[in-house]
Design a protein around this motif. Sequence first.
Motif, short mmCIF file in Angstrom:
data_model
loop_
_atom_site.label_atom_id
_atom_site.label_comp_id
_atom_site.label_asym_id
_atom_site.label_seq_id
_atom_site.Cartn_x
_atom_site.Cartn_y
_atom_site.Cartn_z
N THR A 1 -11.62 -47.62 -49.90
CA THR A 1 -10.92 -48.92 -49.83
C THR A 1 -9.76 -48.87 -48.83
OG1 THR A 1 -9.60 -48.18 -51.70
CG2 THR A 1 -11.45 -49.65 -52.18
N LEU A 2 -9.34 -47.66 -48.50
CA LEU A 2 -8.25 -47.52 -47.53
C LEU A 2 -8.62 -48.16 -46.19
CD1 LEU A 2 -5.46 -46.09 -47.67
CD2 LEU A 2 -6.53 -44.18 -46.50
N GLU A 3 -9.93 -48.17 -45.91
CA GLU A 3 -10.44 -48.79 -44.67
C GLU A 3 -9.96 -50.23 -44.58
OE1 GLU A 3 -14.69 -48.45 -44.75
OE2 GLU A 3 -14.96 -49.26 -42.73
N ALA B 1 -7.09 -51.98 -42.13
CA ALA B 1 -7.52 -53.07 -41.24
C ALA B 1 -6.51 -54.22 -41.25
CB ALA B 1 -8.90 -53.56 -41.67
N ALA B 2 -5.74 -54.30 -42.34
CA ALA B 2 -4.78 -55.41 -42.46
C ALA B 2 -3.44 -55.09 -41.80
CB ALA B 2 -4.55 -55.71 -43.95
N VAL B 3 -3.26 -53.88 -41.32
CA VAL B 3 -1.97 -53.51 -40.70
C VAL B 3 -1.89 -54.16 -39.31
CG1 VAL B 3 -0.63 -51.57 -39.76
CG2 VAL B 3 -1.85 -51.32 -41.94
N PRO B 4 -0.76 -54.77 -38.99
CA PRO B 4 -0.62 -55.39 -37.66
C PRO B 4 -0.81 -54.36 -36.54
CG PRO B 4 1.20 -56.05 -39.09
CD PRO B 4 0.44 -55.01 -39.83
N VAL C 1 -10.06 -42.10 -42.38
CA VAL C 1 -10.31 -43.43 -41.82
C VAL C 1 -9.85 -43.38 -40.37
CG1 VAL C 1 -9.68 -45.87 -41.89
CG2 VAL C 1 -10.11 -44.63 -44.02
N LEU C 2 -10.76 -43.83 -39.48
CA LEU C 2 -10.46 -43.81 -38.05
C LEU C 2 -9.96 -45.18 -37.64
CD1 LEU C 2 -13.78 -42.09 -36.89
CD2 LEU C 2 -11.73 -41.06 -37.88
N VAL C 3 -8.93 -45.16 -36.82
CA VAL C 3 -8.28 -46.44 -36.47
C VAL C 3 -8.28 -46.62 -34.95
CG1 VAL C 3 -6.12 -47.75 -36.59
CG2 VAL C 3 -6.78 -46.24 -38.49
#
Lengths: 239, 403
Positions: free
Chosen positions: B74-76, B80-83, B240-242
């Motif tokens: 769920t961390l994905e 994804a919601a981080v600016p 999680v890759l960003v």
Amino acid sequence: MKPKSDNKMALQAEGLTKIYGSGNTEVVAVRNAAMQVHRGEIVALLGPSGAGKSTLLTLLGLIQTPNVGTIRIADKTVFDHHALTVNVRSFRRRYLGFVFQKANLIPFLTAAENVQLAMEINHTPPRQARQRTLELLEYLDVADRADYLPAKLSGGQQQRVAVARALANSPTLLLADEPTAALDSVRGRQVMELFRRVAHEHDSGVIVVTHDHRSLDVFDRILEMEDGVLKEHPTGTKK
Amino acid sequence: MNLAIKDIRHNFGRFVLTSLGIGMLLMLVMGMGGIYRGLVQDATLIVDRIDADLWVVQKNTRGPFAEISRIPRTLEDRIAAVPGVQSSYAFISHTVQRSFNNKPLRLTIQGLSWPADRGHWFPIIAGRGLEQAHYEMVADKSSGLQPGDRIPLAKEIFTVVGLTEGMTSAAGDSMAFMTLLDAQAVQFDLPPEAIRIERTARVNRLSDHELGRTQPQMQDHAAGPGAQIPALGTSMVSAVLVQVLPGFSADAVAKQIEAWPDVSVYTQNGQKELLLRGSVDRARRQLGLFRVLLIIVSGIIMALILYTLTLDKLHDIAMLKLIGAANTVIFRLIMEQAMLLGVIGFGLAHILGQWAFPHFPRRVLLLQEDLIVLAGIVVVISVLSSLLGIHRALRTEPNEVLS
């Protein structure tokens, strides 16, 4: 045949003494030797084994130094009493030629290259060195073997190439230590006559250490050594 | 007249064999360097290939490659919601060893966040990429697998649909790529008996608890599949890759995520640094020491060979001195042979290495800068190793001709 320039000295040696060891083991190999060799003159040096002939030759060729004495070659004093007065290696390549019982050719060089190397070491330009090499090999009748390695040459041919190398820089003094010992009598005679030709035609002083009494007639003068003492041979001057 | 070349020409066979020996020694030195470079490349390969701006892993761990990292999938969505975040993908990596065709098969499985990540970043050399969500895998050629091979994993049969080349892990194991769900299934696969025991244990634990005693119907849920129990939480992934949006600073985004108490964040370079500072660093030092030893051994062997070659020529050297050759002539003869031996040995090492290294079980990477440095070292050891022979030659007296 008379020497071409009998008034010029190739070698003057006086009071040469060489002592090996000391105390109980002291051996006097050469005792107070004196000799003169003119340019164009060929001299034989006889004597039994261990008489000091080869040692004397190494002293005259600046391969070893005497304990005392004076050596002048080509009118230059090269050893005075206890010390050499010249750069030995450069002097040897300009004024001295050597021939030994074994031809001692460099095995990885052809006959021509062995001769040419002696000239290049003396700073002769390669093309000029090559030209003179071929002339010398022609003169010594081995030109047809110029590009052969020493291993492919007969003993006589190797010795001729060694003579050509010794003559490469037109030496004032040519020293030969039993050059015919490894050759049969016919080829030995040919080599001795070759030395005589070299002495007279190249105007070099030639000293040949030999045991071969059959060829003594080719020499201008005969010296004898016994127990380190140098003296005129009873037969005296042959020519 | 070049005496060194003339001598070599005369003793050509011996020189060739000697050069070959030196070449093989230098090939080992070259290979050691290549193995280190290969190790570094293997270690950082996947980080470079994936090219993610940030790696988010379990708090205070150095995962997912340097150590185990477990974070909820769920961390994905949180990330994804981080600016500033353009995209975020869950990623999983673990190694399995199975038997295939009666041979051991080690695979480092990389789980891709299907369908967003379809593995566009790894090179397919045969077959195709992943085209369905389950039971397909792409394997590296080094595994020995072929397209069409069917591998039993986690009670399912996976079909190899494509091959990559040069994709190996830091440990040198071949990589295999499959969807994240499949990779998780393989990672958390348990034998049926273990599942039955765990279900029974759950029921027992619940019956010992007041909640279980007051609500007996919960025991029915506890005896069922774990996926149907909301309280057991979501499946775990390794990282999680960003990807950061253009115009945003990766460091700034990392700082925001790092503020969360449950995760650690590494930039791409940080992740690579972690990999290189760990086991790779020890291997680097070990290989470096071996290289130094091999260079010393090569130098000693070269010195002995050149010394022996010089001893063989002492009579000729004495003759050269007798006819008046300057020391420089003799110096050049030995030094040039030493240099030729070194240069030809180096050339042979390179040629032999190009042929042999691809057959090594681990990647051996020859970089031009390493080759240039080694060439310099070879020149130095050639010079040093010739000194012993030169010393002996210069001590030779001309009267040795008479002996």
